[in-house]
Design an enzyme around this catalytic site. Structure first.
Site, PDB file in Angstrom:
ATOM      1  N   ASP A 171       0.905  -1.064   0.113  1.00 34.80           N
ATOM      2  CA  ASP A 171      -0.083   0.253   0.110  1.00 34.80           C
ATOM      3  C   ASP A 171       0.972   1.336  -0.034  1.00 34.80           C
ATOM      4  O   ASP A 171       1.040   1.943   1.033  1.00 34.80           O
ATOM      5  CB  ASP A 171      -0.785  -0.043   1.151  1.00 34.80           C
ATOM      6  CG  ASP A 171      -2.142   0.971   1.203  1.00 34.80           C
ATOM      7  OD1 ASP A 171      -2.495   1.495  -0.028  1.00 34.80           O
ATOM      8  OD2 ASP A 171      -2.818   1.077   2.056  1.00 34.80           O
ATOM      9  N   PHE A 175     -12.240  -0.740   3.713  1.00 33.17           N
ATOM     10  CA  PHE A 175     -11.112   0.019   4.674  1.00 33.17           C
ATOM     11  C   PHE A 175     -11.305  -0.310   5.944  1.00 33.17           C
ATOM     12  O   PHE A 175     -12.212   0.172   6.412  1.00 33.17           O
ATOM     13  CB  PHE A 175     -11.443   1.435   4.362  1.00 33.17           C
ATOM     14  CG  PHE A 175     -10.669   1.886   3.181  1.00 33.17           C
ATOM     15  CD1 PHE A 175     -10.548   1.186   1.763  1.00 33.17           C
ATOM     16  CD2 PHE A 175     -10.235   3.291   2.935  1.00 33.17           C
ATOM     17  CE1 PHE A 175     -10.182   1.614   0.807  1.00 33.17           C
ATOM     18  CE2 PHE A 175      -9.814   3.715   1.887  1.00 33.17           C
ATOM     19  CZ  PHE A 175      -9.453   2.975   0.647  1.00 33.17           C
ATOM     20  N   THR A 232     -12.812   0.554  -4.614  1.00 31.71           N
ATOM     21  CA  THR A 232     -12.371   1.024  -3.307  1.00 31.71           C
ATOM     22  C   THR A 232     -13.228   2.026  -2.619  1.00 31.71           C
ATOM     23  O   THR A 232     -14.610   2.108  -2.886  1.00 31.71           O
ATOM     24  CB  THR A 232     -11.007   1.848  -3.495  1.00 31.71           C
ATOM     25  OG1 THR A 232     -10.353   2.292  -2.434  1.00 31.71           O
ATOM     26  CG2 THR A 232     -11.260   3.079  -4.257  1.00 31.71           C
TER      27      THR A 232
END
Length: 321
Positions: A17, A178, A156
């Site tokens: 990431d 998330f 996302t």
């Protein structure tokens, strides 16, 4: 005993990431994912200066208004960064569509197709590129069409079960729930300082989604993202993919304790049943989930702000040239 990072890699695809090329080379992940925030940070490094120069030059050659050239330059920068990353990982890289297009299906489609075209012009294997799109209703519809065209998508800013269910129904290649941002909201809402890893709301959300997908035969890949601590990562060991920051990769690499697999596809079960998800249901369920509604909006704003700052950096470079 091998490190927890090596143990994790034996059961989960580890994704970096970060847009930091040195960190990617150091940790040798299978895949890498970027977003405007990561690109903005990486663009401050010397490694990215040649890419910035090339992006500005390409935009000038392309022509058009100042605004069109700026948009083209930032898209080209993302693609040039993606090319460099693909030279350092064996798998795929995610490249994000401008968050300001999150509620415009047609504009998202156009931008996604251009990103793929730019990769193709650079001679890259576009099957190694995931187009990253916010998990709004409009974004999911764009992903559905792109998947039909053979362009794989990473959905996302995903915070709710209804988002995950809609993404799977749309045939999205991959979702990025998330974890850490879900935890952030619940900590603030509850006034607590922490949750035990097994009770972490972000961990519980991803576990529910993973089990629903596996129990019902969905092929969409679950990639947990946005981690706040290694405890969250350990509780999701066995998830299809996990995208992890260099700092947490370091912590896992330095820990030689035993890591137990938590998620196993063959033993997944779910009380959630598939059903038709139309726009009305999606928006109602989203509205009922205060955390998901607030964090989605906040995430789009954050990515937009960083996209604008990235554009400002490119504009300053262009003006100085």
């Amino acid at each position: 005993m091998t490190s927890k990072l090596e143990q994790l890699k034996s059961m989960t695809t580890v994704v970096a990431d970060t847009g930091d090329l040195d960190a990617i080379a150091q940790w040798q992940p299978q895949d890498a994912t970027t977003n405007p925030s990561l690109l903005l940070k990486a663009a401050a490094s010397e490694a990215y200066r040649p890419m910035l120069d090339d992006a500005v030059a390409a935009a000038r050659k392309q022509g058009g208004s100042d605004a069109e050239q700026l948009t083209y330059a930032t898209d080209m920068l993302a693609v040039l960064a993606g090319r460099e990353i693909l030279g350092r990982v064996p798998g795929v890289v995610s490249t994000e569509v401008d968050a300001r297009l999150s509620f415009d299906t047609d504009a998202t489609l156009a931008r996604a197709r251009r990103l793929i075209e730019l990769y193709d012009q650079l001679g890259m294997d576009t099957s190694r590129v995931l187009i990253k799109i916010a998990s709004t209703w409009e974004g999911i519809r764009a992903a559905e069409q792109l998947q039909r065209e053979g362009i794989n998508c990473n959905l996302t800013l995903l915070f709710s079960f209804i988002q995950a269910a809609a993404c799977a129904d749309a045939g999205a290649f991959l979702i990025s729930p998330f974890v850490g941002r879900i935890l952030d909201w619940h900590l603030a809402a509850s006034g607590r300082d922490s949750f035990p890893a097994a009770e972490d709301p972000g961990v519980q959300s991803v576990t529910r989604i993973y089990n629903y997908y596996k129990a019902n035969g969905y092929k969409t890949v679950v990639m947990g993202a946005s981690f706040r601590n290694t405890g969250e990562i350990e509780m999701l060991a066995g998830c299809d993919r996990l995208t992890i920051s260099p700092a947490l990769l370091e912590e896992l690499d330095q820990d030689s304790g035993s890591l137990e697999r938590q998620l196993v596809p063959g033993s997944a079960s779910s009380i959630d049943q598939p059903g038709q998800i139309d726009e009305k249901l999606f928006r109602w369920e989203s509205n009922e989930d205060a955390m998901a509604t607030e964090k989605l909006a906040d995430g789009i704003r954050r990515f937009t702000n960083d996209q604008i700052e990235l554009e400002n950096r490119v504009r300053r470079l262009s003006n100085a040239a």
